[in-house]
Design an enzyme around this catalytic site. Sequence first.
Site, PDB file in Angstrom:
ATOM      1  N   ARG A 161      41.883  11.369  63.485  1.00  0.00           N
ATOM      2  CA  ARG A 161      42.123  11.803  62.115  1.00  0.00           C
ATOM      3  C   ARG A 161      43.435  11.154  61.664  1.00  0.00           C
ATOM      4  O   ARG A 161      44.316  10.875  62.492  1.00  0.00           O
ATOM      5  CB  ARG A 161      42.242  13.319  62.031  1.00  0.00           C
ATOM      6  CG  ARG A 161      41.010  14.080  62.488  1.00  0.00           C
ATOM      7  CD  ARG A 161      41.257  15.574  62.429  1.00  0.00           C
ATOM      8  NE  ARG A 161      40.074  16.349  62.788  1.00  0.00           N
ATOM      9  CZ  ARG A 161      39.795  16.781  64.020  1.00  0.00           C
ATOM     10  NH1 ARG A 161      40.645  16.526  65.011  1.00  0.00           N
ATOM     11  NH2 ARG A 161      38.701  17.472  64.267  1.00  0.00           N
ATOM     12  N   LYS A 184      43.041  19.734  65.447  1.00  0.00           N
ATOM     13  CA  LYS A 184      42.955  20.954  64.659  1.00  0.00           C
ATOM     14  C   LYS A 184      43.080  22.182  65.544  1.00  0.00           C
ATOM     15  O   LYS A 184      42.534  22.225  66.643  1.00  0.00           O
ATOM     16  CB  LYS A 184      41.621  21.000  63.899  1.00  0.00           C
ATOM     17  CG  LYS A 184      41.534  20.039  62.729  1.00  0.00           C
ATOM     18  CD  LYS A 184      40.243  20.253  61.961  1.00  0.00           C
ATOM     19  CE  LYS A 184      40.184  19.367  60.731  1.00  0.00           C
ATOM     20  NZ  LYS A 184      38.921  19.577  59.963  1.00  0.00           N
ATOM     21  N   HIS A 252      39.228   8.295  56.516  1.00  0.00           N
ATOM     22  CA  HIS A 252      38.383   9.165  57.342  1.00  0.00           C
ATOM     23  C   HIS A 252      37.054   8.489  57.667  1.00  0.00           C
ATOM     24  O   HIS A 252      36.443   8.784  58.698  1.00  0.00           O
ATOM     25  CB  HIS A 252      38.147  10.492  56.629  1.00  0.00           C
ATOM     26  CG  HIS A 252      37.796  11.611  57.557  1.00  0.00           C
ATOM     27  ND1 HIS A 252      38.662  12.081  58.528  1.00  0.00           N
ATOM     28  CD2 HIS A 252      36.654  12.348  57.693  1.00  0.00           C
ATOM     29  CE1 HIS A 252      38.079  13.065  59.201  1.00  0.00           C
ATOM     30  NE2 HIS A 252      36.866  13.235  58.718  1.00  0.00           N
ATOM     31  N   ARG A 255      37.033   6.883  61.017  1.00  0.00           N
ATOM     32  CA  ARG A 255      36.754   7.816  62.122  1.00  0.00           C
ATOM     33  C   ARG A 255      35.242   8.035  62.262  1.00  0.00           C
ATOM     34  O   ARG A 255      34.710   8.026  63.367  1.00  0.00           O
ATOM     35  CB  ARG A 255      37.479   9.128  61.846  1.00  0.00           C
ATOM     36  CG  ARG A 255      37.153  10.277  62.777  1.00  0.00           C
ATOM     37  CD  ARG A 255      38.093  11.438  62.438  1.00  0.00           C
ATOM     38  NE  ARG A 255      37.573  12.738  62.825  1.00  0.00           N
ATOM     39  CZ  ARG A 255      37.738  13.288  64.030  1.00  0.00           C
ATOM     40  NH1 ARG A 255      38.380  12.627  64.975  1.00  0.00           N
ATOM     41  NH2 ARG A 255      37.265  14.490  64.285  1.00  0.00           N
ATOM     42  N   HIS A 278      35.724  17.699  68.082  1.00  0.00           N
ATOM     43  CA  HIS A 278      34.932  18.670  67.334  1.00  0.00           C
ATOM     44  C   HIS A 278      34.787  19.941  68.150  1.00  0.00           C
ATOM     45  O   HIS A 278      34.441  19.903  69.338  1.00  0.00           O
ATOM     46  CB  HIS A 278      33.534  18.113  67.035  1.00  0.00           C
ATOM     47  CG  HIS A 278      33.520  17.094  65.955  1.00  0.00           C
ATOM     48  ND1 HIS A 278      32.482  16.199  65.764  1.00  0.00           N
ATOM     49  CD2 HIS A 278      34.419  16.811  64.972  1.00  0.00           C
ATOM     50  CE1 HIS A 278      32.737  15.432  64.734  1.00  0.00           C
ATOM     51  NE2 HIS A 278      33.908  15.771  64.238  1.00  0.00           N
ATOM     52  N   TYR A 287      25.979  12.893  63.170  1.00  0.00           N
ATOM     53  CA  TYR A 287      25.907  11.448  63.362  1.00  0.00           C
ATOM     54  C   TYR A 287      24.516  10.994  63.763  1.00  0.00           C
ATOM     55  O   TYR A 287      24.140   9.853  63.508  1.00  0.00           O
ATOM     56  CB  TYR A 287      26.954  11.004  64.396  1.00  0.00           C
ATOM     57  CG  TYR A 287      28.352  11.211  63.881  1.00  0.00           C
ATOM     58  CD1 TYR A 287      28.890  10.369  62.920  1.00  0.00           C
ATOM     59  CD2 TYR A 287      29.124  12.282  64.305  1.00  0.00           C
ATOM     60  CE1 TYR A 287      30.158  10.579  62.401  1.00  0.00           C
ATOM     61  CE2 TYR A 287      30.396  12.501  63.803  1.00  0.00           C
ATOM     62  CZ  TYR A 287      30.902  11.646  62.849  1.00  0.00           C
ATOM     63  OH  TYR A 287      32.143  11.870  62.339  1.00  0.00           O
TER      64      TYR A 287
END
Length: 306
Positions: A161, A184, A252, A255, A278, A287
Amino acid sequence: MSLIAPAMSDRLADWLTALAALDDAAPSTITAYRADVAGFLSFMGRHLGGAADPAALRGLGLGEMRAWMASERARGRSARSLARGLSAVKSFYRWWADREEFDATPVLSTRAPRFRRKLPRPLDEDAARAVIAQVDLQSMEPWVAARDTAVVTLLYGCGLRISEALSLTGRDAPLPEMLRITGKGGKQRMVPVLPAAVEAVEAYRRACPHDLNPDGPLFRGVRGGALSQSLVQKAMRAARMQLGLPATATPHALRHSFATHLLNRGGDLRTIQELLGHASLATTEAYTSVDAARLMAVYRAAHPRA
């Protein structure tokens, strides 16, 4: 008069404290959850004709839940945003019911509105490489060009990120073969670093006129402060305009491109999930939809009557 009884305000505060302390939730998550649940409690206060107190809120049924959701949609809230808000409310009720032992089934069984998940919009491999090459040509200051190239190389080559790339410090360089990234919610992961990324960062370090001390930011602005995300976005915007790429070609998107290209080359979802950081495999599974969409586009082009 407040639409939320003090007793419920206290419970909400206790839940948010527990989220921050025990679940290590990010500050932005706490802020969003507070707004979602407080908005829900305020609505229930209006709907029930008085301050939302524990007794009334423990007895909510599906009718009250549907009324709240209908009100949110009527004021223009998207299905995706409402689903997130309902998730916050359910999380709060699950915690509250566990502490005070009451039946929260009507709230917990409320179905979220359906919405179409937005698919990532990756660049193809040639476009991703072209972006990196273009960024290197854009600045009149050679060290700034080297800096921007290093950042976008990390986004594409390591799947970072933009906030993760800009959080690196002088201590992280020269980049190791495996780089520890804090993502995150403070969650850490190990990311393999390609030689091209190592070389790009080293080229920037050699050219940078500022002292890159171990405790300071690795990537610097012209005046020596931490590089801002807006400057990286500006460099990416200029590159896509020069190359004629769509507005979806953002930092982004690099990524997303990293993940999609790994998948196309046989990478498995679990590994890609770990590399991207994730929390849920469902996020990474988007994806596979990207890949399926690409295959269907090829199929339809070859078989126009299909």
